[in-house]
Design an enzyme around this catalytic site. Structure first.
Site, PDB file in Angstrom:
ATOM      1  CG  ASN A  88      -1.930   1.058   1.249  1.00  0.00           C
ATOM      2  OD1 ASN A  88      -1.607   2.219   1.407  1.00  0.00           O
ATOM      3  ND2 ASN A  88      -3.186   0.656   1.109  1.00  0.00           N
ATOM      4  CB  SER A  89       1.887   3.487  -2.753  1.00  0.00           C
ATOM      5  OG  SER A  89       2.032   2.447  -3.685  1.00  0.00           O
TER       6      SER A  89
END
Length: 366
Positions: A88-89
């Protein structure tokens, strides 16, 4: 322990204060908490490994921080710690990319790299589910994202396929966002854009760093646009690099250099040198607390440059001479910054240029 709701509100406020959220996007981020798109098992990146997050306190703090959260290691085949293969950036990076994408109501958007489904959720909340298609090569990740999205009331089209080929059945798209790093922007994606459509992607460079690029499809079917700051993303599976042949260190050659290593570590030079020296990798590091860079070509040649200007080369090719030549050219062009360097993608491949295509950057022989 960090209060999830307060922590999320603080994160959104931070992004807003940095100028990364329009009023429309702020409303979307406020209603889309990151925690809803994370699996039970997560990791964080330490300098040389992925470390499992094992306490509720650490998890709560990480989820509302402006840091990436690793959600898969070793393509899901190992228990880890291992190599990060999905995440999850970093929220600020996601916000930057969405700003560059510049979506408007009623536009058809394709995302490459569903991962946890978080970007698909943000796009769905902004545009509506029926305008969003997201492609993921890993069926287990796609299924997990579907569960997260469904629980939040979103049902965009999710496709299990190799994102390098896009999803032609849903084309043409007004916008395409690639949330994994590509070594070259696949022309197949460009062909699925409407004329005037925009593609945003992190393009990984062998030479020191990766960068975001924003391409607009032209009338002639090509796509062109500038780079827009550095970006570090996990590579698309079909774009992962290989180590090649290690340098032959049996006959080292030492000399001094006119280009100390710190002079090579700017995004503008990295983009220019990456185009001039294809296949040459530069890595930054420290030796005894002092800067050192390594370059190699994967074919047996390499070089080490130290902060005092000493260079040691290995193998048949003088790689640092190539770096020096590229640096002189870049210097003669008045050291263009990364925003002055751009990319054109066509059926013939990629071309890097400087300052609105006035200077084409041709690969050097070697």
């Amino acid at each position: 322990m960090t209060d999830p709701r307060r922590g999320h509100a603080a994160l959104v406020r931070l992004l807003d204060e940095r100028g990364l959220l329009s009023p429309e996007w702020r409303a979307v981020w406020e209603q889309t908490p990151r925690a809803a798109y994370l699996p039970e098992r997560i990791w964080r990146q330490d300098p040389d490994r992925c470390r499992p997050v094992t306490t509720a306190e650490e998890r709560a703090a990480l989820v509302v921080s402006d840091e990436p959260v690793i959600t898969q290691v070793d393509d899901g085949t190992a228990d880890g710690p291992g190599v990060a293969t999905s995440s999850n950036s970093m929220p600020s990076m996601v916000a930057r990319m969405l700003n560059l994408l510049d979506v408007h109501d009623g536009q058809n958007v394709l995302e490459i790299g569903t991962a946890t489904g978080y970007v698909a959720a943000l796009l769905s909340a902004r545009l509506g589910d029926r305008y969003v298609t997201s492609v993921e090569i890993d069926a287990s990740l796609s299924a997990q994202a579907e569960r997260f999205l469904s629980a939040a009331g979103h049902r965009p089209r999710l496709v299990v396929s190799d994102g390098a080929h896009g999803w032609r059945e849903g084309a043409p798209y007004d916008r395409i966002i690639v949330t994994c790093a590509v070594r070259q922007v696949p022309y197949e994606l460009v062909t699925q854009l409407r004329r005037g459509g925009v593609l945003v992607a992190p393009r990984v460079g062998d030479f020191w760093c990766g960068a975001l690029v924003r391409l607009t499809r032209d009338e002639d079917g090509t796509a062109s646009g500038p780079f827009a700051g550095t970006a570090t993303y996990m590579p698309m599976r079909s774009h992962r690099g290989t180590d090649g042949t290690a340098p032959d260190t049996s006959a080292p050659r030492s000399r001094t250099t006119e280009v100390p290593p710190q002079e090579t570590l700017t995004p503008g030079f990295a983009l220019y040198a990456g185009a001039r020296l294809p296949g040459v990798t530069l890595v930054e590091g420290r030796e005894g607390g002092r800067l050192r860079v390594w370059v190699q070509d994967g074919r047996g040649s390499g070089a080490v440059a130290d902060a005092d200007g000493t260079v040691t080369e290995f193998g048949s090719r003088s790689l640092w001479s190539g770096v020096e030549s590229a640096w002189r050219e870049w210097d003669q062009l008045d050291r263009p910054a990364d925003a002055e360097v751009g990319l054109t993608v066509s059926s013939a491949g990629e071309r890097v240029w400087v300052r609105a295509r006035t200077e084409e950057v041709d690969p050097a022989a070697g």
